[in-house]
Each structure stands twice: as C-alpha cells, then as structure tokens.
Design a protein around this motif. Structure first.
Motif, short mmCIF file in Angstrom:
data_model
loop_
_atom_site.label_atom_id
_atom_site.label_comp_id
_atom_site.label_asym_id
_atom_site.label_seq_id
_atom_site.Cartn_x
_atom_site.Cartn_y
_atom_site.Cartn_z
N SER A 110 0.83 -1.20 0.00
CA SER A 110 0.00 0.00 0.00
C SER A 110 0.87 1.26 0.00
CB SER A 110 -0.92 -0.03 1.23
OG SER A 110 -1.38 1.24 1.56
N LEU A 111 1.92 1.27 0.81
CA LEU A 111 2.82 2.42 0.89
C LEU A 111 3.50 2.67 -0.46
CD1 LEU A 111 4.29 4.53 2.82
CD2 LEU A 111 6.14 2.88 2.81
N LEU A 112 4.10 1.62 -1.02
CA LEU A 112 4.81 1.78 -2.30
C LEU A 112 3.85 2.10 -3.43
CD1 LEU A 112 7.52 -0.99 -2.01
CD2 LEU A 112 7.88 1.49 -2.00
N ASP A 113 2.65 1.56 -3.38
CA ASP A 113 1.63 1.86 -4.37
C ASP A 113 1.33 3.36 -4.41
OD1 ASP A 113 -0.25 0.56 -6.27
OD2 ASP A 113 -1.73 1.59 -5.02
N SER A 114 1.36 3.99 -3.22
CA SER A 114 1.07 5.42 -3.15
C SER A 114 2.27 6.28 -3.56
CB SER A 114 0.62 5.80 -1.73
OG SER A 114 1.73 5.75 -0.84
N LEU A 115 3.48 5.73 -3.51
CA LEU A 115 4.69 6.50 -3.81
C LEU A 115 5.19 6.34 -5.24
CD1 LEU A 115 6.91 5.74 -0.67
CD2 LEU A 115 5.55 7.81 -1.09
N SER A 116 4.94 5.17 -5.85
CA SER A 116 5.65 4.82 -7.08
C SER A 116 4.77 4.15 -8.13
CB SER A 116 6.82 3.89 -6.72
OG SER A 116 7.43 3.36 -7.86
N PRO A 117 4.39 4.90 -9.18
CA PRO A 117 3.65 4.29 -10.28
C PRO A 117 4.42 3.13 -10.92
CG PRO A 117 3.58 6.68 -10.45
CD PRO A 117 4.54 6.35 -9.34
N ALA A 118 5.74 3.23 -11.01
CA ALA A 118 6.54 2.16 -11.60
C ALA A 118 6.47 0.90 -10.74
CB ALA A 118 8.00 2.60 -11.78
N TYR A 119 6.47 1.07 -9.41
CA TYR A 119 6.31 -0.08 -8.51
C TYR A 119 4.98 -0.77 -8.82
CZ TYR A 119 4.59 -2.65 -4.54
OH TYR A 119 4.02 -3.63 -3.77
N ARG A 120 3.93 0.03 -8.91
CA ARG A 120 2.58 -0.51 -9.15
C ARG A 120 2.57 -1.33 -10.43
NH1 ARG A 120 -0.67 4.20 -9.82
NH2 ARG A 120 0.13 4.68 -7.76
N GLU A 121 3.22 -0.82 -11.48
CA GLU A 121 3.24 -1.52 -12.77
C GLU A 121 4.03 -2.83 -12.67
OE1 GLU A 121 4.84 -0.82 -17.31
OE2 GLU A 121 4.48 0.93 -16.04
N VAL A 122 5.23 -2.78 -12.10
CA VAL A 122 6.08 -3.98 -11.98
C VAL A 122 5.39 -5.03 -11.12
CG1 VAL A 122 8.26 -4.86 -11.05
CG2 VAL A 122 8.24 -2.77 -12.41
N PHE A 123 4.83 -4.59 -9.99
CA PHE A 123 4.17 -5.52 -9.08
C PHE A 123 2.95 -6.14 -9.75
CE2 PHE A 123 1.75 -7.01 -5.46
CZ PHE A 123 2.74 -7.55 -4.65
N GLY A 124 2.17 -5.32 -10.44
CA GLY A 124 0.99 -5.81 -11.15
C GLY A 124 1.35 -6.83 -12.22
N ASN A 125 2.42 -6.55 -12.97
CA ASN A 125 2.86 -7.49 -14.00
C ASN A 125 3.32 -8.81 -13.40
OD1 ASN A 125 2.28 -5.76 -16.10
ND2 ASN A 125 4.35 -4.92 -16.20
N ALA A 126 4.05 -8.75 -12.29
CA ALA A 126 4.52 -9.97 -11.62
C ALA A 126 3.33 -10.79 -11.14
CB ALA A 126 5.42 -9.61 -10.44
N LEU A 127 2.32 -10.10 -10.63
CA LEU A 127 1.10 -10.77 -10.16
C LEU A 127 0.40 -11.47 -11.33
CD1 LEU A 127 -0.18 -11.01 -7.39
CD2 LEU A 127 -1.58 -9.03 -7.94
N LEU A 128 0.29 -10.76 -12.44
CA LEU A 128 -0.33 -11.35 -13.63
C LEU A 128 0.41 -12.60 -14.10
CD1 LEU A 128 -1.45 -8.42 -15.97
CD2 LEU A 128 -2.82 -10.35 -15.18
N GLN A 129 1.74 -12.51 -14.15
CA GLN A 129 2.53 -13.66 -14.59
C GLN A 129 2.33 -14.85 -13.66
OE1 GLN A 129 6.50 -12.11 -14.87
NE2 GLN A 129 6.11 -11.07 -16.80
N ARG A 130 2.25 -14.57 -12.36
CA ARG A 130 2.04 -15.65 -11.40
C ARG A 130 0.67 -16.29 -11.59
NH1 ARG A 130 4.02 -13.82 -5.63
NH2 ARG A 130 6.05 -13.59 -6.57
#
Length: 140
Positions: A110-130
C-alpha cells in the motif's frame, strides 16, 4: 536496556535464541523480531524497486526498524516500521524528520503503491505472470 544497530552482518551466526527458547528474554526477541520483520518486508518487494535495505545507521529498538527504499523513479525514502505499520519519515536514506507527518500504511504494498507508479506496474505485471502460471499448472 540494550541498544542494537540494524546490521545483521555483525551478528554472530549462533545467537543462542533458537536452541534456548524457554529462557530467552523478551526484550531481545522483540528487537530481533522487528529486524526480521523489516528484512521480510525488503525481501517481499525488492524486485519491484531500484534499491531497498534495512538501515544500518538508524538504531533498531524493540518496537521500530528503519528501511531505506529507492523507487524506480529514483526517489529515496526512509521508512519507519512499527506495530502501527509503515510510514515515510524522510526523503533520503538513513534520515528521520520529526516535522514530517505522513500517514501509516498497513502494508508495504500500500505504501509503495502510493509513492511509485513504476512499482505498481512492476508488481501488477509480476502478479499477472504468477496468475497465468497457476492457470497453466491447473490446466495440465
């Protein structure tokens, strides 16, 4: 009360905590637990940020640890980890600014989601791949 810094490299390999669980003192285990919690936070999301590590200069106490994070946008933060959650305490590594009144976040996500759009994208992509891998596994 014993003060310890947050550098796990300086700890001896065998601290005696594991074998002697009945007689360990709670203060010592709390310090160790908060440091372990901070390390777990770092390991969870390191893949989605440029750099992240537990502070070696700010002191761990039984109820607090500090984590430095650099987002993929190259913004630096020092995070405070307590029972209340995580919050930004400075806009650089190994700093705290008492004037900074930032909200607590229950999770590092939640913290990184609010600070970093790039984090949100990388994390979302990793989740999708999983999820796609799980879907493939269940179909085979």
């Amino acid at each position: 009360r014993m003060e310890t810094d947050c550098n796990p490299m300086e700890l001896p390999n065998n601290t005696g905590f594991e074998e002697d669980s009945d007689s360990r003192d709670f203060e010592g285990t709390d310090v160790k637990d908060m440091r372990l919690e901070a390390e777990a936070v770092v390991n969870d999301v390191l893949f989605a940020v440029s750099n992240m590590f537990v502070s070696k200069t700010l002191p761990c106490a039984e109820d607090v640890a500090y984590i430095n994070v650099e987002t993929r946008e190259r913004n630096r933060y020092c995070l405070e980890l307590t029972e209340a959650g995580l919050r930004v305490v400075a806009y650089d590594f190994d700093q705290t600014d008492d004037r900074l009144q930032t909200p607590y976040h229950e999770t590092v996500y939640s913290l990184l989601d609010s600070l970093s759009p790039a984090y949100r994208e990388v994390f979302g992509n990793a989740l999708l791949q999983r999820l796609e891998a799980l879907k493939r596994d269940s179909q085979s």
